[in-house]
Design an enzyme around this catalytic site. Structure first.
Site, mmCIF file in Angstrom:
data_model
loop_
_atom_site.group_PDB
_atom_site.id
_atom_site.type_symbol
_atom_site.label_atom_id
_atom_site.label_comp_id
_atom_site.label_asym_id
_atom_site.label_seq_id
_atom_site.Cartn_x
_atom_site.Cartn_y
_atom_site.Cartn_z
ATOM 1 N N ASP A 67 10.851 -3.541 9.651
ATOM 2 C CA ASP A 67 10.435 -2.136 9.376
ATOM 3 C C ASP A 67 9.417 -1.748 10.263
ATOM 4 O O ASP A 67 8.892 -2.392 11.285
ATOM 5 C CB ASP A 67 10.117 -2.092 7.829
ATOM 6 C CG ASP A 67 9.039 -3.067 7.630
ATOM 7 O OD1 ASP A 67 8.381 -4.002 8.314
ATOM 8 O OD2 ASP A 67 8.611 -3.343 6.258
ATOM 9 N N ASN A 136 3.826 -4.546 -5.208
ATOM 10 C CA ASN A 136 4.910 -3.592 -6.087
ATOM 11 C C ASN A 136 6.231 -4.309 -6.103
ATOM 12 O O ASN A 136 7.065 -4.016 -6.649
ATOM 13 C CB ASN A 136 4.801 -2.181 -5.951
ATOM 14 C CG ASN A 136 5.552 -1.907 -4.531
ATOM 15 O OD1 ASN A 136 5.747 -2.976 -3.801
ATOM 16 N ND2 ASN A 136 5.690 -0.703 -4.240
ATOM 17 N N HIS A 138 8.152 -4.980 -3.428
ATOM 18 C CA HIS A 138 8.714 -4.302 -2.322
ATOM 19 C C HIS A 138 8.955 -5.651 -1.222
ATOM 20 O O HIS A 138 8.097 -6.323 -0.914
ATOM 21 C CB HIS A 138 8.434 -3.267 -1.655
ATOM 22 C CG HIS A 138 7.304 -3.268 -0.679
ATOM 23 N ND1 HIS A 138 6.211 -2.193 -0.826
ATOM 24 C CD2 HIS A 138 6.904 -3.972 0.271
ATOM 25 C CE1 HIS A 138 5.429 -2.374 0.202
ATOM 26 N NE2 HIS A 138 5.786 -3.471 0.796
ATOM 27 N N GLU A 143 11.492 -0.215 -1.374
ATOM 28 C CA GLU A 143 10.550 0.221 -2.264
ATOM 29 C C GLU A 143 11.017 0.194 -3.756
ATOM 30 O O GLU A 143 12.416 0.505 -3.854
ATOM 31 C CB GLU A 143 9.908 1.512 -2.079
ATOM 32 C CG GLU A 143 8.848 1.770 -0.869
ATOM 33 C CD GLU A 143 7.703 1.291 -1.199
ATOM 34 O OE1 GLU A 143 7.251 0.116 -1.772
ATOM 35 O OE2 GLU A 143 6.640 1.921 -0.791
#
Ligand code: GLP
Length: 241
Positions: A67, A136, A138, A143
């Site tokens: 990414d 979280n 991801h 996401e």
């Protein structure tokens, strides 16, 4: 799924480096999927050390990064391209043409995403994908959402991720709000996956990802569907397992 619980960050990094080194030795032209973040820093440090000691050869290795933030040039110290050069790429004998980094400045992002997928396929697919995990849940920048995307795509970052990643920037305002990331399909197509996590802040995400239901609200939970995944976590990240 193999889960190994390390004493601490150093042991996690050592075990991870052994696994990546084994992959490189078994297949000298392996295609590696690489992650950024504080988690794999120790792994990269050890791989560089092994290279310097003449134990590893990267001359036929091909890499694809997971990414990148949108809008950051590779020269920006917080870009993932910069991180990769600083921690691994500039210190081993990878051929420049074998290094693939998502282009956060691409004019035509849709065309870039499609090309990235085609390049991965042309390289024969990813042999080993290294992953960290967001607090979280991801992976890459996939996401939590009510749906997930299959291929490489652009994404709007969640408030939680912007907040978590602001520690690397001067202020939260400087954190880009968008990114480009391999999709869940790109990641799950890798032949092998190595998921790393350390520290208390990752304990809940690791528990939800490995022990809970599969849900797009915890993208890493989809890793439970993969046939060949090794999870290496330190004691703190494993504390809720
Ligand atoms: C970042 C990256 C992920 C990374 C994760 C954890 O936002 N997009 O690829 O795995 O968050 O980062 P860290 O290792 O610094 O905790």
């Amino acid at each position: 799924m193999k889960i190994r619980i390390a004493e601490d960050y150093d042991q996690m990094s050592t075990w991870a480096a052994e696994l990546v080194a084994q992959q490189i030795k078994e297949k000298h032209n392996s295609v590696l999927g690489l992650a950024t973040g504080s988690t794999p820093e120790g792994l990269y440090r050890l791989l560089v050390q092994m290279y310097q000691e003449g134990k590893l050869d990267f001359s036929h290795i091909i890499t694809f990064n997971l990414d990148e933030y949108l809008g950051l040039a590779p020269t920006h110290p917080q870009s993932y391209a910069y991180f990769m050069h600083q921690h691994l790429l500039d210190h081993v004998n990878l051929k420049p043409e074998n290094i693939h980094l998502p282009d956060g400045l691409a004019q035509d992002l849709d065309a870039f995403c499609q090309k990235y997928e085609e390049q991965i396929i042309a390289a024969g697919g990813i042999d080993l994908q290294v992953l960290g995990i967001g607090r979280n849940g991801h992976i890459g920048f996939n996401e939590p959402h009510h749906y997930l995307s299959v291929g490489t795509h652009t994404v709007r970052l969640t408030e939680d991720t912007i907040e978590a990643n602001s520690r690397f920037f001067n202020s939260k305002d400087e954190v880009p709000h968008q990114a480009v990331t391999m999709g869940m399909g790109t990641i799950l197509k890798a032949k092998k996956i190595l998921l790393l996590a350390n520290g208390k802040t990752k304990a809940k995400a690791i528990k939800d990802a490995l022990c809970g239901r599969i849900t797009t609200r915890i993208p890493a939970s989809f890793l439970q569907l993969h046939r060949d995944i090794t999870v290496i976590v330190d004691k703190e990240a494993a504390s809720l397992l």
